[in-house]
Design a protein around this motif. Structure first.
Motif, short mmCIF file in Angstrom:
data_model
loop_
_atom_site.label_atom_id
_atom_site.label_comp_id
_atom_site.label_asym_id
_atom_site.label_seq_id
_atom_site.Cartn_x
_atom_site.Cartn_y
_atom_site.Cartn_z
N ASP A 140 51.63 44.61 25.32
CA ASP A 140 52.06 46.00 25.21
C ASP A 140 53.58 46.09 25.16
O ASP A 140 54.16 46.76 24.29
N LYS A 142 55.75 43.99 24.23
CA LYS A 142 56.35 43.44 23.00
C LYS A 142 56.21 44.40 21.82
O LYS A 142 56.84 44.19 20.78
N ARG A 143 55.41 45.45 21.97
CA ARG A 143 55.30 46.43 20.87
C ARG A 143 56.33 47.54 20.99
O ARG A 143 56.51 48.32 20.06
N PHE A 144 57.01 47.62 22.13
CA PHE A 144 58.09 48.63 22.27
C PHE A 144 59.34 48.14 21.55
O PHE A 144 59.50 46.93 21.32
N PRO A 145 60.25 49.06 21.21
CA PRO A 145 61.53 48.63 20.63
C PRO A 145 62.20 47.61 21.55
O PRO A 145 62.23 47.80 22.77
N SER A 146 62.70 46.52 20.97
CA SER A 146 63.26 45.43 21.77
C SER A 146 64.77 45.53 21.81
O SER A 146 65.39 46.22 21.00
N MET B 1 53.96 55.82 17.94
CA MET B 1 53.99 54.68 18.86
C MET B 1 53.19 54.97 20.12
O MET B 1 52.39 54.18 20.57
N GLU B 315 57.48 47.65 15.17
CA GLU B 315 58.89 47.27 15.06
C GLU B 315 58.99 46.03 14.17
O GLU B 315 58.58 44.93 14.57
#
Lengths: 420, 420
Positions: A140, A142-146, B1, B315
């Motif tokens: 989960d 890793k799917r957010f903006p990094s 998202m 992303e």
């Protein structure tokens, strides 16, 4: 410097290079002969076999080397190591170069050892004063903006004294630096909907110590992150695999490893780690609590104990860092503190990051004391040991960041100076 | 998202967290009982013993972890690996984060394997058109003023095509990045006194291939270095231990590893590696020689083959680099090249360095093609495969840096697109 560098040799090509063409032909035959059988063998086996076959094996250019593999290794001639105790392991600062700490040499401070966590069974759970309590797996996150940033992490107990035979690793090896990648905590806070009356959050680790610290919400909306990667790869177990809290510039203990729970609250938890521990004396018998920010500090890592110097040009090298922002300047004294000169800082100088400094010194062979002091962009200047003792009414404790003084003896030996 | 992120859970504390206090007491007894006997045992032994003693061992927070040691290790759940062939090993770009390549995952290209060099027996010998021929040991080099910079090294043969099932590692895994520390070559050239009529220098490696390349002297007085450290520690054998030539932005083959000899000359040597190899076709049947600089390039590393996508916010992530200087911009297209949008670049953007880029894309589930193109500070724009084929009258070869195009199928599968 030249005097020390020069090594006169005659202008003829040395013997080891004299017959390149002939040797190259020999070597190529050797390669053809050895190539197939050696592919999967380890370095020592390769070398032994080659030495048994090839008369010039003492010259590595005359034997086939080790073929490419899935993972590289260190040279057998290099053995950097952390200095472990029962609860911590210190980075060998005097053996490092540049600003990145290799992941397997990053300092370690554990309260119940390093847990083995299966990332598919691990969740980070958000609850308390939030609109939507939620749990996130590593996938989960890793799917957010990094986001990626390089910064140091330092244990607030990073100080040793009392002997003249301490190395930089022993004095302050509880600081290391990595390039961290993960998610801004503010992104996750917006996702779960942090309520207005939430002023603190409590972060809890998944190790057997259930390490728990209270953090003001402001830090989350400043630069706090939940990180899952370190120096290009998955974060290492000793640094919190599969995920840790990253609070740039704050004491390491608050940057909870093996992070499994964040509770939004309207007050601190007053855990053991913020009451009986991780507090320090200040003047008039008072105790300072929630002293999160690491003050500016520097140390000369070369020369240092147990260096052995020769007269002439010496490049004094070290690192400087501040939890408040960028290092603005590092001053070096080679005359026992009578005068100070600016050291050269290696660009890029990053905020809340180890910065390497250099100062070219011509040592005349006379005994002296050398030292460095860091000044950060807020104007804070690293204090002397005596200044700290006076301010703290204590000879150590947390957040103790004195100038490190090295004594250079007439015979070139170098020792730590205490109590100065 | 949000749709993809959310995972509804009830607001009660989950069972695994319900009895922290009681479990903490239990655990501490466990620690006291296990502590001494477990100190020196490896992780698996610790866990097995703990599991045999502790009923809740499935929860890593209920068992004592591994105590600190001299070297950290990767999680047993993470197994990054290079992809080796007989002469090279490729970096797993799709598995990495940020800009640093872990030293043991740095790509490798050898011509006779990796030699084992004893640094106490290794010298770097300077001769030819110089005032003072000299030899320097590793220890000699470390006494010169040091310099640190982060940059990429890329093999000029870094291109694969012909299948739709190629990963970023297979397509262009012959590029990696490290923080390098060593001595500016200009410092050494001043020390030995390079004569005015020296216009080239020849660098030779100490491996069994005696890799030899000719380099214009100008590069030495620009930014060339002799480096002995990589990512904070001694340079790894696969990257040239104990020392290698670093020519920021130039093709990897010229950055001689295991460097043992530099001869100043008034012309290139015309070695095998600059005549029959490491040259490429250009228009009208001509061959380009001494094409040192690596052109700007980028690749989307996520999503890529074999990613499996779900509809919604994704992303897009990748890396871009240029041998000419800084990446100025990375443009991303999610509509088969009809339109292009600017990606976000991760600061700090360094010259001649891998730069990570990100672009937030809401995928509606329809089949499409996605791609990225790099523009560097000189204005150079990464070409398409078809543009390169036309310019080179060839379908590959050295310095072949086309835009990588990924096909996203309706079912979320991702494949490489060739010939576009």
């Amino acid at each position: 410097m030249k005097e020390n560098k020069k090594k006169a040799v005659d202008t003829t090509v040395p013997a080891s290079l004299a017959h390149l063409k002939m040797d190259r032909r020999k070597m190529l035959k050797g390669v053809a002969a050895l190539g197939l059988v050696l592919v999967q063998e380890p370095l020592d086996a390769v070398t032994q076999k080659a030495e048994s076959i090839h008369p010039l094996a003492v010259d590595p250019s005359k034997v086939l080397g080790v073929p490419p593999g899935t993972l590289g290794t260190r040279s057998v001639f290099e053995k950097p190591a952390k200095l472990p105790s029962f609860t911590s392991a210190r980075t060998p600062l005097q053996d490092l170069y540049g600003t990145i700490t290799p992941a397997d040499l990053h300092f370690e401070r554990d309260h119940a050892g390093v847990p083995r966590i299966d990332p598919t069974k691990h969740e980070l759970f958000f609850h308390g004063l939030v609109e939507k309590p939620m749990a996130f797996t590593l996938q989960d996150l890793k799917r957010f903006p990094s986001f990626t940033r390089t910064c140091f992490i330092e244990c607030s107990g990073n100080f040793r004294t009392g002997k003249t035979t301490l190395t930089p690793q022993e004095i302050c090896g509880l600081t290391s630096q990595s390039e961290w990648t993960g998610v801004m905590l503010s992104t996750l806070f917006r996702e779960i909907g942090v309520k207005n009356k939430a002023t603190w959050f409590v972060a809890e680790g998944g190790d057997a110590a259930l390490m728990t610290r209270s953090i003001p919400v402001e830090k989350a909306f400043d630069d706090a992150m939940v990180v899952y990667a370190q120096n290009g790869e998955a974060i290492r177990p000793e640094q919190g695999y599969p995920m840790r809290l990253l609070l740039p510039g704050w004491e390491g203990n608050t940057q909870i490893k093996w992070l499994r729970r964040i509770e939004l609250t309207d007050q601190p938890y007053m855990t053991r780690e913020e009451t009986s521990k991780y507090t320090e004396n200040v003047a008039e018998g008072k105790i300072r609590q929630f002293s999160f920010v690491m003050d500016a500090r520097s140390i000369i890592t070369f020369p240092s104990y147990p260096s052995q110097l020769a007269k002439g040009w010496i490049e004094i090298r070290g690192i400087a860092w501040s939890g408040r922002g960028k290092i603005q300047n590092v001053e070096v004294s080679v005359d026992e503190g009578k005068s100070w000169q600016d050291a050269m800082l290696q660009e890029p100088v990053l905020s809340k990051a180890h910065t390497t400094f250099r100062y070219l010194w011509h040592w005349n062979g006379k005994p002296t004391l050398i030292m460095s002091r860091a000044i950060d962009e807020t104007g804070y200047r690293q204090p002397s040991y005596r200044e700290l003792v006076a301010a703290r009414e204590s000879r150590g404790g947390y957040h103790f960041n004195p100038i490190t003084v090295w004594e250079v003896k007439g015979n070139g030996e170098v020792f730590l100076v205490n109590d100065r």
